[in-house]
Design an enzyme around this catalytic site. Structure first.
Site, mmCIF file in Angstrom:
data_model
loop_
_atom_site.group_PDB
_atom_site.id
_atom_site.type_symbol
_atom_site.label_atom_id
_atom_site.label_comp_id
_atom_site.label_asym_id
_atom_site.label_seq_id
_atom_site.Cartn_x
_atom_site.Cartn_y
_atom_site.Cartn_z
ATOM 1 N N SER A 184 0.626 -1.352 -0.019
ATOM 2 C CA SER A 184 0.097 -0.107 -0.034
ATOM 3 C C SER A 184 0.721 1.421 -0.076
ATOM 4 O O SER A 184 0.248 2.149 -0.528
ATOM 5 C CB SER A 184 -0.943 -0.094 1.095
ATOM 6 O OG SER A 184 -0.202 -0.363 2.340
ATOM 7 N N HIS A 212 -5.228 -2.958 -2.022
ATOM 8 C CA HIS A 212 -5.048 -2.015 -3.254
ATOM 9 C C HIS A 212 -4.686 -2.772 -4.655
ATOM 10 O O HIS A 212 -4.721 -2.020 -5.647
ATOM 11 C CB HIS A 212 -3.801 -1.552 -2.775
ATOM 12 C CG HIS A 212 -3.948 -0.449 -1.791
ATOM 13 N ND1 HIS A 212 -4.308 0.587 -2.244
ATOM 14 C CD2 HIS A 212 -3.576 -0.484 -0.442
ATOM 15 C CE1 HIS A 212 -4.396 1.563 -0.836
ATOM 16 N NE2 HIS A 212 -3.947 0.660 0.019
ATOM 17 N N LYS A 243 -12.168 0.635 -0.707
ATOM 18 C CA LYS A 243 -11.234 1.426 -1.706
ATOM 19 C C LYS A 243 -11.683 1.623 -2.933
ATOM 20 O O LYS A 243 -12.586 2.349 -3.257
ATOM 21 C CB LYS A 243 -9.712 0.898 -1.483
ATOM 22 C CG LYS A 243 -9.156 1.103 -0.120
ATOM 23 C CD LYS A 243 -7.749 0.480 0.132
ATOM 24 C CE LYS A 243 -7.297 0.830 1.460
ATOM 25 N NZ LYS A 243 -6.487 -0.055 2.134
HETATM 26 C C1 LIG Z 1 -6.604 -0.282 3.639
HETATM 27 C C2 LIG Z 1 -5.939 -1.680 3.718
HETATM 28 C C3 LIG Z 1 -6.825 -2.528 4.986
HETATM 29 C C4 LIG Z 1 -7.774 -2.028 5.589
HETATM 30 O O1 LIG Z 1 -8.902 -1.963 4.938
HETATM 31 P P1 LIG Z 1 -10.335 -1.053 5.324
HETATM 32 O O2 LIG Z 1 -11.443 -1.733 4.488
HETATM 33 O O3 LIG Z 1 -10.110 0.451 5.093
HETATM 34 O O4 LIG Z 1 -10.361 -1.528 6.797
HETATM 35 C C5 LIG Z 1 -6.126 -3.794 4.888
HETATM 36 N N1 LIG Z 1 -5.180 -4.131 4.150
HETATM 37 C C6 LIG Z 1 -4.427 -3.563 3.340
HETATM 38 C C7 LIG Z 1 -3.344 -3.996 2.786
HETATM 39 C C8 LIG Z 1 -4.932 -2.308 3.158
HETATM 40 O O5 LIG Z 1 -4.387 -1.478 2.349
#
Ligand SMILES: *Cc1c(COP(=O)(O)O)cnc(C)c1O
Length: 395
Positions: A184, A212, A243
């Site tokens: 990320s 991502h 996301k």
């Molecule tokens: C953003 C993210 C999460 C968390 O996801 P949310 O739905 O925002 O709680 C988990 N793992 C990774 C790799 C992320 O980038």
């Protein structure tokens, strides 16, 4: 002695943040998330969201959310096991499993919850979790909740992974290898084909957190596993609905056995109320849009390539990203935050990311290009980067 309730120990720590130049107030968005936003009373270009496809404020998702509210209400009323499990939740899981080309998908209220719940449910004492050193915080926290031992391998270093596997094979019953699909903070893609091969050689399970990668990589955003054609060879594929999908939630896609077990043992689902129906309705619509057309992911990649090319010629260190995530690595924490403030003065919002989110000395501005940006907005952002880089004598 000061009164403990004055929380002087926290005040001291807050002062330390101020001394280091990394103290900040939370920015306030005064409207919907999009390529241009109203931030603290000012209209600015937003290069800081995870709203890759522009779905967060899409009319079709909003209409689907409203219609779900009308049929199912604002809240689900309970955790899933005591009937917070509505038909719209089941429909969402069905739609997601088809999209991901897996037997089943099990949904949590967030991606964070998904890691917090799944890892501990599928491992126990006598097992080992082997994790890439740059894995997301929710994987680290999720692993801490498990009684399994933990091993770490150097970032995307297959020799390092193999040596941990070799060392572990005879000492443990089950081995679970966990990696981000797309890292990320850097935007590089995990070496999944090699990881899967090693997993098969050492009879380990694989767990890919594709927060991502989903909505970004693979056919119409089916993710990193699809990108590499590894369907059926990864045991647990995590995706976030917060996301690219534009709403909120997380899921793990995999076998029906996995689903059966998680529905009995995933603690965030057993002990926390299920996702609101509006979110489920909007998610179903988002997946439908991705199934119908690749136009959203096509536009995302077109914009990402355009922006990266322009940023690359300016002379900043933009790392080794292979995805729309474009880090501009400044290094020093205080300088990174100052860079972000100066960009904002020029009408461009990119949040500075520093320790503990990234290792010390690798502070960065993480630019998130989306399908919704116009070329003019991206040009304007590149100009602002150039101007601030020159002002701060970094170019
Ligand atoms: C953003 C993210 C999460 C968390 O996801 P949310 O739905 O925002 O709680 C988990 N793992 C990774 C790799 C992320 O980038």
């Amino acid at each position: 002695m000061s009164n403990i309730h004055e929380l002087q120990f926290l005040k001291d720590k807050i002062q330390e943040l101020k001394d280091q130049g990394v103290y900040r107030k939370l920015p306030v968005l005064q409207g919907a998330s999009g390529p241009e936003v109203l931030l603290d009373g000012k209209k600015v270009i937003n290069l800081s969201s995870n709203n890759y496809l522009g779905f967060a404020n899409h009319p079709r998702l909003k209409a689907a959310a409203i219609s779900a509210v009308e049929k199912y209400g604002a809240g689900s009323g309970a955790v899933r096991t005591i009937i917070g499990n509505m038909s719209i939740h089941e429909e969402m899981e069905e739609v997601l499993s088809k999209f991901k080309r897996e037997e089943a998908a099990f949904v949590y209220q967030s991606g964070f919850n998904c890691n917090a719940g799944t890892i501990q449910a599928v491992t126990e004492a006598g097992d080992i979790i082997i994790s890439d050193e740059l894995n997301h915080a929710s994987i680290i926290d999720g692993s801490r909740l498990s009684r399994a031992d933990k091993g770490i391998y150097k970032h995307s270093d297959m020799d390092s992974l193999e040596s941990v596997l070799k060392d572990s094979r005879d000492k443990y019953r089950n081995i679970l290898i966990i990696t981000d699909g797309v890292f990320s903070m850097d935007g590089d893609i995990a070496k999944l084909p090699e990881i899967v091969q090693l997993a098969e050689k050492y009879e380990a399970m694989t767990y890919v957190d594709d927060a991502h990668g989903s909505g970004v990589l693979g056919e119409s955003g089916r993710g990193t596993v699809d990108h590499f054609g590894l369907h059926g060879r990864v045991d647990f594929t995590i995706g976030t609905l917060s996301k690219a999908i534009g709403v909120v939630g997380g899921y793990v896609a995999g076998s029906s056995t996995m689903y059966e077990w998680l529905s009995h043992r995933a603690r965030p689902v057993l002990f926390s109320t299920s996702m609101p129906p509006a979110a489920a309705g909007a998610i179903i619509e988002a997946v439908k849009m991705l199934t119908e057309s690749t136009e959203y992911t096509d536009r995302l990649w077109d914009n990402a390539k355009y922006f990266k090319e322009k940023m690359g010629t300016l002379g900043f260190d933009i790392g080794n990203s292979q995805t729309p995530i474009t880090p501009v690595i400044i290094g020093d924490e205080a300088k990174t935050m100052e860079f972000s403030r100066r960009l904002l003065d020029k009408g461009v919002f990119v949040s500075g990311i520093v320790f503990p989110t990234v290792p010390k000395g690798t502070g960065r501005l993480r630019c998130m290009v989306t399908a919704g940006h116009s070329k003019e907005q991206l040009d304007k952002a590149v100009e602002a980067f150039k101007a601030v880089g020159e002002e701060m004598r970094l170019l």
